[in-house]
Design an enzyme around this catalytic site. Structure first.
Site, mmCIF file in Angstrom:
data_model
loop_
_atom_site.group_PDB
_atom_site.id
_atom_site.type_symbol
_atom_site.label_atom_id
_atom_site.label_comp_id
_atom_site.label_asym_id
_atom_site.label_seq_id
_atom_site.Cartn_x
_atom_site.Cartn_y
_atom_site.Cartn_z
ATOM 1 N N ARG A 20 43.347 41.856 43.904
ATOM 2 C CA ARG A 20 44.247 42.479 43.288
ATOM 3 C C ARG A 20 43.862 43.194 42.016
ATOM 4 O O ARG A 20 43.049 43.348 41.355
ATOM 5 C CB ARG A 20 44.652 41.712 41.969
ATOM 6 C CG ARG A 20 45.960 40.668 42.301
ATOM 7 C CD ARG A 20 46.867 39.984 41.835
ATOM 8 N NE ARG A 20 46.140 39.736 39.785
ATOM 9 C CZ ARG A 20 46.926 38.921 39.888
ATOM 10 N NH1 ARG A 20 48.099 38.709 39.778
ATOM 11 N NH2 ARG A 20 46.134 38.655 38.487
ATOM 12 N N THR A 57 47.107 47.830 38.878
ATOM 13 C CA THR A 57 48.856 48.094 39.459
ATOM 14 C C THR A 57 48.537 46.306 39.970
ATOM 15 O O THR A 57 50.430 46.332 39.948
ATOM 16 C CB THR A 57 48.604 48.722 40.122
ATOM 17 O OG1 THR A 57 47.408 47.806 41.335
ATOM 18 C CG2 THR A 57 47.767 50.150 40.165
ATOM 19 N N ASP A 113 40.945 32.371 36.146
ATOM 20 C CA ASP A 113 41.117 32.834 37.139
ATOM 21 C C ASP A 113 40.023 31.684 38.816
ATOM 22 O O ASP A 113 39.084 30.988 37.665
ATOM 23 C CB ASP A 113 40.018 33.507 37.222
ATOM 24 C CG ASP A 113 39.641 34.301 38.507
ATOM 25 O OD1 ASP A 113 39.807 35.829 37.874
ATOM 26 O OD2 ASP A 113 39.224 34.311 39.291
ATOM 27 N N ASP A 115 37.093 33.199 39.222
ATOM 28 C CA ASP A 115 35.627 32.574 39.340
ATOM 29 C C ASP A 115 35.489 31.923 38.048
ATOM 30 O O ASP A 115 34.220 31.113 38.442
ATOM 31 C CB ASP A 115 35.757 33.800 37.922
ATOM 32 C CG ASP A 115 35.613 35.344 37.563
ATOM 33 O OD1 ASP A 115 35.221 35.852 38.549
ATOM 34 O OD2 ASP A 115 36.824 35.417 36.936
HETATM 35 C C1 PRP Z 1 43.348 36.503 42.945
HETATM 36 C C2 PRP Z 1 44.002 34.835 43.898
HETATM 37 C C3 PRP Z 1 44.811 35.652 44.878
HETATM 38 C C4 PRP Z 1 45.505 36.176 44.245
HETATM 39 C C5 PRP Z 1 46.936 36.543 43.963
HETATM 40 O O1 PRP Z 1 42.742 36.769 44.070
HETATM 41 O O2 PRP Z 1 42.943 33.640 44.636
HETATM 42 O O3 PRP Z 1 44.174 35.713 45.613
HETATM 43 O O4 PRP Z 1 44.474 36.439 42.815
HETATM 44 O O5 PRP Z 1 47.446 37.146 42.856
HETATM 45 P P1 PRP Z 1 48.633 37.656 44.031
HETATM 46 O O6 PRP Z 1 49.470 37.228 44.342
HETATM 47 O O7 PRP Z 1 49.371 38.214 41.946
HETATM 48 O O8 PRP Z 1 48.354 38.745 44.840
HETATM 49 P P2 PRP Z 1 41.540 37.995 43.005
HETATM 50 O O9 PRP Z 1 42.698 39.159 43.426
HETATM 51 O O10 PRP Z 1 41.775 37.680 41.440
HETATM 52 O O11 PRP Z 1 40.644 37.749 44.226
HETATM 53 P P3 PRP Z 1 38.644 36.305 44.097
HETATM 54 O O12 PRP Z 1 39.582 35.620 44.581
HETATM 55 O O13 PRP Z 1 38.064 37.359 44.825
HETATM 56 O O14 PRP Z 1 38.863 36.349 42.342
HETATM 57 N N1 URA Z 2 44.786 34.435 40.510
HETATM 58 C C1 URA Z 2 44.303 33.796 39.654
HETATM 59 O O1 URA Z 2 42.561 33.885 40.286
HETATM 60 N N2 URA Z 2 44.993 33.586 38.581
HETATM 61 C C2 URA Z 2 46.536 33.909 38.488
HETATM 62 O O2 URA Z 2 46.894 32.790 37.894
HETATM 63 C C3 URA Z 2 46.523 34.728 38.914
HETATM 64 C C4 URA Z 2 45.626 36.095 39.839
#
Ligand code: PRP
Ligand code: URA
Length: 208
Positions: free
Chosen positions: A103, A107, A199, A202
């Site tokens: 994400r 944005t 997160d 993380d």
């Molecule tokens: C997180 C999560 C989803 C996304 C959800 O991933 O694992 O993929 O955000 O958010 P959305 O519904 O608003 O799209 P992130 O972008 O943090 O990446 P990561 O898994 O690599 O940490």
């Molecule tokens: N991605 C995450 O990992 N946590 C949230 O709460 C939203 C997006």
């Protein structure tokens, strides 16, 4: 809501609460993600087709069953990765196809960075795996990719969903059932689910 399943199973309620707790360390966090994913998948696969199979028990011949459909697990990188192992225990022959999306912090829109799907679909059912359904952008984009690939039957399996993300998925893909461990209250100004768990990537990978 049609096509929306939020578990009330006591095991899931218990494990999800441990998962949300900010004091839960990455090792335990990963174990809980695996376990909850498997429990939810049990529900999400209740309508998979089976076909008869002749077999012999030590006592008699009988007709049993085997899964008919070829199943693909589609974890959204990174956080969806942690859901794969638990589900693979249940369905060891499932294919795993990774989709890389992150994400954009500003944005909140998904940015695709990894996709190695072959031209023709190799599975008939796909389970999209991602712990968090926040704005819904990542799940919606992944469903778009899988439909373009040619998969007809798709389900989303996640841990926590926000109303905003559920709405986006249902507006864009009303045919895709959503299986969650919980539906939370809202998104904060940074697009995080509240109360949520923080997160998910993380916390699994110890990178927070
Ligand atoms: C997180 C999560 C989803 C996304 C959800 O991933 O694992 O993929 O955000 O958010 P959305 O519904 O608003 O799209 P992130 O972008 O943090 O990446 P990561 O898994 O690599 O940490
Ligand atoms: N991605 C995450 O990992 N946590 C949230 O709460 C939203 C997006």
């Amino acid at each position: 809501m049609p096509n929306l399943f939020a578990s009330k199973h006591p095991l899931i309620l218990h494990k999800l609460s441990r998962l949300r707790d900010k004091n839960t360390e990455p090792k335990k966090f990963r174990e809980l993600v695996r376990e909850i994913a498997a429990l939810l998948t049990y529900e999400a696969t209740a309508d998979l087709a089976v076909t008869p199979r002749e077999l012999e028990t030590p006592l008699a011949k009988m007709t049993g069953y085997e899964l008919k459909e070829k199943i693909g697990l589609v974890p959204i990188l990174r956080a969806g990765l942690g859901m794969v192992e638990g589900i693979w225990e249940l369905m060891p022959v499932a294919e795993v196809w990774h989709i890389g999306l992150y994400r954009d912090e500003r944005t909140l829109k998904p940015v695709e960075y990894y996709n190695k799907l072959p031209i023709e679909p190799t599975v008939s059912v796909c389970l999209i795996l991602d712990p968090m359904l926040a704005t819904g952008g990542s799940a919606t984009a992944t469903a778009d990719v899988l439909k373009r690939w040619g998969v007809k039957k798709i389900k989303f399996v996640g841990l926590i969903g926000a109303p905003e993300g559920i709405k986006m998925m249902q507006d864009h893909h009303p045919d895709i059932p959503i299986y969650l461990a919980a539906i939370d209250d809202h998104l904060n100004e940074r697009g995080y689910i509240v109360p949520g768990l923080g997160d998910a990537g993380d916390r699994q990978f110890g990178t927070g």
